[in-house]
Write a protein that holds these residues in place. Sequence first.
Motif: not given
Length: 185
Positions: A135-148
């Motif tokens: 969760h911390s990695v997600i919070i401090y990420s600059d880009v979040i990529l959801f792949l399907d």
Amino acid sequence: LFVTKDIFKNRERLLHPLELNDKATFENIKTVKLGFIEKATPPIQRCQDLPSHAFGRLTGRSILVFISHQWLFQTHPDPFGATLNLVKNEFAPKLRERFPSTDIQMFYDFMSLPQNSRNNDEEEETYLAGANATHSVIIYSDVILFLDAEFPDVDMTLHKATVEISKYKFCDYMCSVQVLETLSK
């Protein structure tokens, strides 16, 4: 006093927000260089099998990309490279175009945290600490990529087998049970 404040402010600019705000998570995860992923071929290797040059170290000039994706198979998230190809062929070129001179690193769970079978207690501790701090990695990420990615074509032939349960080693993860290894035929 002013010199000290300026040095501290400049030092903070050299650190990625993840390191500034969650040092423990920063120390327990590995980020994979986008350049390494762009050259990777399927199937991707698990974290502990990657060469050391695959990993980067986040700085204040880095962009951290968090990749979320489904695991297409029980023991490997992407054995045929469907997700890898999406990253390499669709996402990476757009990211490179937008940030041509920037250090881009990815948190890609299979490559960023030790996977089964973990070789020692240190890998186990690193995995647990990293998994619990995602969760911390997600919070401090600059880009979040959801792949399907599309499910690859697989042999759907039904096979019959007698299972000798004593020859299997199991691993539980959240609400599922995975076969970790077997001596069975």
